[in-house]
Scaffold this active site. Structure first.
Site, PDB file in Angstrom:
ATOM      1  N   ARG A 120       0.871  -1.651   0.124  1.00 24.73           N
ATOM      2  CA  ARG A 120       0.139  -0.254  -0.123  1.00 24.73           C
ATOM      3  C   ARG A 120       1.151   1.296   0.521  1.00 24.73           C
ATOM      4  O   ARG A 120       0.844   1.999  -0.800  1.00 24.73           O
ATOM      5  CB  ARG A 120      -0.947   0.168   1.082  1.00 24.73           C
ATOM      6  CG  ARG A 120      -1.907  -1.220   0.868  1.00 24.73           C
ATOM      7  CD  ARG A 120      -3.215  -0.777   2.386  1.00 24.73           C
ATOM      8  NE  ARG A 120      -1.805  -1.299   3.562  1.00 24.73           N
ATOM      9  CZ  ARG A 120      -2.481  -0.894   5.123  1.00 24.73           C
ATOM     10  NH1 ARG A 120      -3.624  -0.348   4.572  1.00 24.73           N
ATOM     11  NH2 ARG A 120      -1.974  -1.554   6.023  1.00 24.73           N
ATOM     12  N   ASN A 134      -6.001  -3.234   2.712  1.00 19.60           N
ATOM     13  CA  ASN A 134      -6.353  -4.197   2.469  1.00 19.60           C
ATOM     14  C   ASN A 134      -7.470  -5.238   2.998  1.00 19.60           C
ATOM     15  O   ASN A 134      -8.047  -4.391   3.421  1.00 19.60           O
ATOM     16  CB  ASN A 134      -4.817  -5.330   3.528  1.00 19.60           C
ATOM     17  CG  ASN A 134      -3.959  -5.192   3.399  1.00 19.60           C
ATOM     18  OD1 ASN A 134      -3.178  -4.609   2.679  1.00 19.60           O
ATOM     19  ND2 ASN A 134      -2.977  -4.554   4.812  1.00 19.60           N
TER      20      ASN A 134
END
Length: 457
Positions: free
Chosen positions: A19, A37
């Site tokens: 990320r 996620n």
């Protein structure tokens, strides 16, 4: 006009700074949105920006950071959202994030307790002494890998922004010759047979160096076929599955191109000093040798626009360059002819390597490469046509360059090193006849013989 997409990334992409990587790439491309996620082990999110920026963002998602292993990226266009600012890394999508779960097992057997322990992910505290009465407390957190699988030679993909705002464009010192599509497709794998002891020494030295480079770059040859051309014509009878991933190929490209620029620079430097020391002209050799080195460096810079090597690969390149530079320096002083033959054999291997990549792309074994576009530095350097700027086209240009270096060095290895003029900087009485040229109009993979370019004496 802006557009917005939703995306989902499958593979080993959680707990590997994926990320943070997405945020960095999106910010550099002025793309807004978010990444998070998911509880199924994927990373999902949305992204909004210019179509070209989103295409590059998806390419970055497909490559991922060095620790990740991306298997698949799905994306689709959705409705544009107004007023969004920045690109965010959001929390875990599961509603169990940051929770504490207590499980009292008053009737667990040893076997069932073990199964319960193995079924839970995260941090587990065991608060009991008897096997039949245990209390499990799990701190829920995004799943992470139990073992680090960070690659030994890591790569971080990046497209750095220009750091010189007052400079619009830096032109190449040596403009690249124009290649046609037909000429590049006609490049073939070829090998010059060793004829003298000098040739055999050069060939043996190349094979030794290639072994070291293969080990250092993690090269894995296909076991099912050695005929790249056959594999390209009929993939079903060739390699069932490519032994090299896109990431492994990129590591090999960067490692090889960082070393490939050494011979031309060493030879050009020594011939320059030799010319000054003897106070005589060099007959045009220096320019061709330095231009070859410059071209190899442009290959490296192109790949660097697509992937940045980690510290371990940089360290290996530093060591390889140190050994290779000093070795070439000493051997060129002893026998320039042998050194040119050595480089000619080395470029034969480069042509084979890039031919194998092309065959894998054509066979659909490198899907990420099939979707990638050449960076701007490559488009400008090779003057790539607008409809021929894919990764496959880029590999075609680079393979054509390597085939030219193969021809040049085999040709120079056939000449009188002190007295013959450079045939690639010469004008011929009959230009219509095949002869050495800077482009690939007249290809001679194994090099031009001396009597063919200098003439019989």
């Amino acid at each position: 006009m802006s557009k917005r997409i939703s995306y989902k990334v499958e593979g080993d992409v959680q707990g590997v700074n994926y990320r943070a990587f997405a945020v960095k790439q999106a910010t550099s491309l002025n793309v807004t949105g978010h990444a998070r996620n998911a509880d199924d082990g994927t990373v999902e999110g949305e992204a909004q920006g210019e179509p070209s920026a989103l295409d590059k963002f998806v390419q970055h998602l497909q490559m991922g950071p060095s620790e990740a292993d991306v298997k698949k990226v799905d994306h689709k266009e959705i409705t544009v959202r107004d007023g969004e600012k920045g690109f965010q890394s959001n929390s875990y999508t599961s509603n169990m994030m940051n929770c504490t779960r207590g499980i009292t097992a008053n009737a667990f057997t040893k076997q069932s307790a073990g199964q319960a322990l193995r079924s839970l992910n995260g941090k587990i505290n065991i608060a009991a002494s008897r096997p039949a009465f245990i209390h499990l407390q799990q701190q829920c957190s995004p799943p992470r890998r139990q073992f680090s699988t960070t690659k030994v030679m890591g790569i971080k993909e990046f497209f750095p922004a220009p750091d010189a705002p007052n400079i619009k464009l830096t032109e190449p010192a040596w403009p690249h010759p124009v290649y046609s599509q037909e000429q590049m497709e006609a490049v073939a794998i070829a090998h010059r047979q060793a004829k003298t002891w000098s040739d055999w020494f050069a060939l043996s030295a190349m094979r030794f160096l290639r072994f070291g480079l293969d080990v250092a770059s993690g090269y894995k040859p296909d076991k099912h076929t050695k005929d790249v051309a056959a594999a390209k014509k009929n993939p079903q009878t060739g390699v069932v599955k490519s032994a090299m991933t896109e990431r492994q190929w990129m590591i090999r490209f960067i490692f090889l191109e960082s070393v490939a620029g050494v011979p031309g620079m060493v030879a050009g430097m020594l011939r320059h000093l030799h010319s000054m020391r003897r106070m005589k002209r060099d007959n045009g050799w220096i320019e061709t040798l330095l231009e070859e080195s410059y071209n190899e460096r442009m290959h490296l810079l192109t790949f660097m626009k697509m992937a940045e090597p980690g510290w371990f690969l940089r360290l290996m390149v530093l060591g390889a360059q140190g050994v290779f530079f000093n070795g070439m320096f000493l051997f060129y002083l002893v026998s320039p002819k042998t050194c040119h033959r050595f480089v000619g054999y080395l470029e034969e291997e480069a042509v084979y390597t890039y031919s194998r990549v092309l065959s894998d792309i054509d066979a659909g074994k490198l899907p990420m490469f099939s979707q990638m576009q050449a960076p701007d530095i490559a488009v400008k350097y090779w003057n790539m046509p607008e409809d021929h700027r894919s990764m496959r086209d880029l590999i075609l240009y680079i393979r054509a360059d390597e085939s030219k270096h193969r021809e040049v060095n085999h040709t120079l290895g056939n000449l009188d090193q002190k007295n013959d003029p450079n045939p690639y900087n010469s004008k011929y009485k009959d230009e219509s006849q095949p002869h050495p040229v800077k482009d690939i109009a007249f290809q001679n993979p194994t090099g031009w013989e001396r009597e063919d370019v200098i003439g019989k004496q």
